[in-house]
Design an enzyme around this catalytic site. Sequence first.
Site, PDB file in Angstrom:
ATOM      1  CG  ASP A  21     -18.392  -8.819 -15.077  1.00 31.95           C
ATOM      2  OD1 ASP A  21     -17.731  -8.933 -16.132  1.00 31.95           O
ATOM      3  OD2 ASP A  21     -19.610  -8.556 -15.075  1.00 31.95           O
ATOM      4  NE  ARG A  34     -13.448  -8.767 -24.352  1.00 24.47           N
ATOM      5  CZ  ARG A  34     -14.343  -8.439 -23.416  1.00 24.47           C
ATOM      6  NH1 ARG A  34     -14.885  -7.241 -23.417  1.00 24.47           N
ATOM      7  NH2 ARG A  34     -14.707  -9.302 -22.507  1.00 24.47           N
ATOM      8  CD  GLU A  68     -23.280 -20.423 -19.624  1.00 22.57           C
ATOM      9  OE1 GLU A  68     -22.554 -20.128 -18.642  1.00 22.57           O
ATOM     10  OE2 GLU A  68     -23.998 -21.447 -19.651  1.00 22.57           O
ATOM     11  CG  ASN A  69     -16.688 -17.054 -19.964  1.00 26.37           C
ATOM     12  OD1 ASN A  69     -16.231 -17.161 -18.825  1.00 26.37           O
ATOM     13  ND2 ASN A  69     -17.509 -16.056 -20.289  1.00 26.37           N
ATOM     14  NE  ARG A 189     -21.422  -9.962 -12.517  1.00 28.90           N
ATOM     15  CZ  ARG A 189     -21.916 -10.788 -13.417  1.00 28.90           C
ATOM     16  NH1 ARG A 189     -22.833 -11.663 -13.059  1.00 28.90           N
ATOM     17  NH2 ARG A 189     -21.518 -10.753 -14.677  1.00 28.90           N
ATOM     18  NE  ARG A 195     -25.155 -10.283 -16.395  1.00 32.54           N
ATOM     19  CZ  ARG A 195     -25.110  -9.050 -16.911  1.00 32.54           C
ATOM     20  NH1 ARG A 195     -26.122  -8.233 -16.751  1.00 32.54           N
ATOM     21  NH2 ARG A 195     -24.059  -8.659 -17.606  1.00 32.54           N
ATOM     22  CD  GLU A 208     -26.296 -11.939   4.083  1.00 26.95           C
ATOM     23  OE1 GLU A 208     -26.732 -10.922   3.519  1.00 26.95           O
ATOM     24  OE2 GLU A 208     -27.010 -12.686   4.786  1.00 26.95           O
TER      25      GLU A 208
HETATM   26  C1  FPP Z   1     -14.776 -11.063 -16.781  1.00 31.44           C
HETATM   27  O1  FPP Z   1     -14.442  -9.861 -17.398  1.00 31.44           O
HETATM   28  C2  FPP Z   1     -13.641 -11.961 -16.557  1.00 31.44           C
HETATM   29  C3  FPP Z   1     -13.506 -13.210 -17.093  1.00 31.44           C
HETATM   30  C4  FPP Z   1     -14.447 -13.824 -18.035  1.00 31.44           C
HETATM   31  C5  FPP Z   1     -12.398 -14.090 -16.776  1.00 31.44           C
HETATM   32  C6  FPP Z   1     -11.647 -13.828 -15.516  1.00 31.44           C
HETATM   33  C7  FPP Z   1     -10.259 -14.172 -15.793  1.00 31.44           C
HETATM   34  C8  FPP Z   1      -9.170 -13.612 -15.247  1.00 31.44           C
HETATM   35  C9  FPP Z   1      -9.242 -12.633 -14.160  1.00 31.44           C
HETATM   36  C10 FPP Z   1      -7.826 -13.943 -15.750  1.00 31.44           C
HETATM   37  C11 FPP Z   1      -7.300 -15.335 -15.517  1.00 31.44           C
HETATM   38  C12 FPP Z   1      -7.743 -16.021 -14.278  1.00 31.44           C
HETATM   39  C13 FPP Z   1      -6.968 -16.690 -13.398  1.00 31.44           C
HETATM   40  C14 FPP Z   1      -7.630 -17.447 -12.318  1.00 31.44           C
HETATM   41  C15 FPP Z   1      -5.491 -16.675 -13.420  1.00 31.44           C
HETATM   42  P1  FPP Z   1     -15.163  -9.546 -18.772  1.00 31.44           P
HETATM   43  O2  FPP Z   1     -14.247  -9.961 -19.864  1.00 31.44           O
HETATM   44  O3  FPP Z   1     -16.505 -10.191 -18.818  1.00 31.44           O
HETATM   45  O4  FPP Z   1     -15.299  -7.978 -18.711  1.00 31.44           O
HETATM   46  P2  FPP Z   1     -16.434  -7.094 -19.375  1.00 31.44           P
HETATM   47  O5  FPP Z   1     -17.746  -7.500 -18.761  1.00 31.44           O
HETATM   48  O6  FPP Z   1     -16.041  -5.700 -19.012  1.00 31.44           O
HETATM   49  O7  FPP Z   1     -16.375  -7.350 -20.841  1.00 31.44           O
END
Ligand code: FPP
Length: 246
Positions: A21, A34, A68-69, A189, A195, A208
């Site tokens: 995250d 982003r 949810e994404n 996390r 969360r 853990e």
């Molecule tokens: C959360 O950051 C991250 C994600 C929703 C996706 C994770 C994806 C990657 C690391 C890139 C591609 C993955 C692979 C396996 C090659 P956020 O966007 O929620 O950050 P924020 O909470 O600061 O907005």
Amino acid sequence: MSSKDDILNHPLPKHIAIIMDGNGRWAKSKGKIRAFGHENGTKSVRTTVESCAQLGIEQLTLYAFSTENWKRPKLEVKTLMRLLISSLKKEIKTLQENNIRLNAIGDIKTLPTKVYNELIHVADATKSNTKMTLNLALNYGSRDELTQMVQKIGEKIKNNIISSEKIDESVINQHLYTRNLPDVDLLIRTSGEQRLSNFLLWQIAYAELYFTEVFWPDFSDEDLYKAIASYQKRERRFGKTSEQLN
Ligand code: FPP
């Protein structure tokens, strides 16, 4: 400081799961969009996968895209899908060199065809690798997983394949996306949020939990070692008392 040598002197978690995250906030803090955060997030994926394999972690599960994404802006979803395809294409060599198997968990059939095909291709090409399994959670949500599990078992009861009295934890495990995977030992996390966001709710019953303020694109080997060192200091009682463990 937690060095690699310190960590290797104590029992390691068999299964590490990570909620990656903070990509968006990391980019914002640098005045960037982003997508820049997600692109840099892929670098942390690469280093973390390699480090876990080198340490001897058997299972690493990364939350790459949740059910949810899809609610994110269309362009961001497109960027994440594009990054997935390019990372899979680029990293297949690293996976082979490090003897890592790729396994996808989640409702992957409904992913864009190009992502699905690339996933199947890499999973198939790496299926005999034995050092570590990298489980990519894609279009994954625990509530969806549990709903599908109940539907699958319900169907088997209806068709007299199983009787309801025979349902136990192992039957449930076998009907989850994570069938055949051991429970999570350590859940990390990043980004300061505390969360679970619909991630592996059944599988983390005795995990853990480790939260760090570090944004995912900044997550380094040192941060990984710190998380593992914290895990190694904890007493895992699984419902027993300290005295019973000794
Ligand atoms: C959360 O950051 C991250 C994600 C929703 C996706 C994770 C994806 C990657 C690391 C890139 C591609 C993955 C692979 C396996 C090659 P956020 O966007 O929620 O950050 P924020 O909470 O600061 O907005």
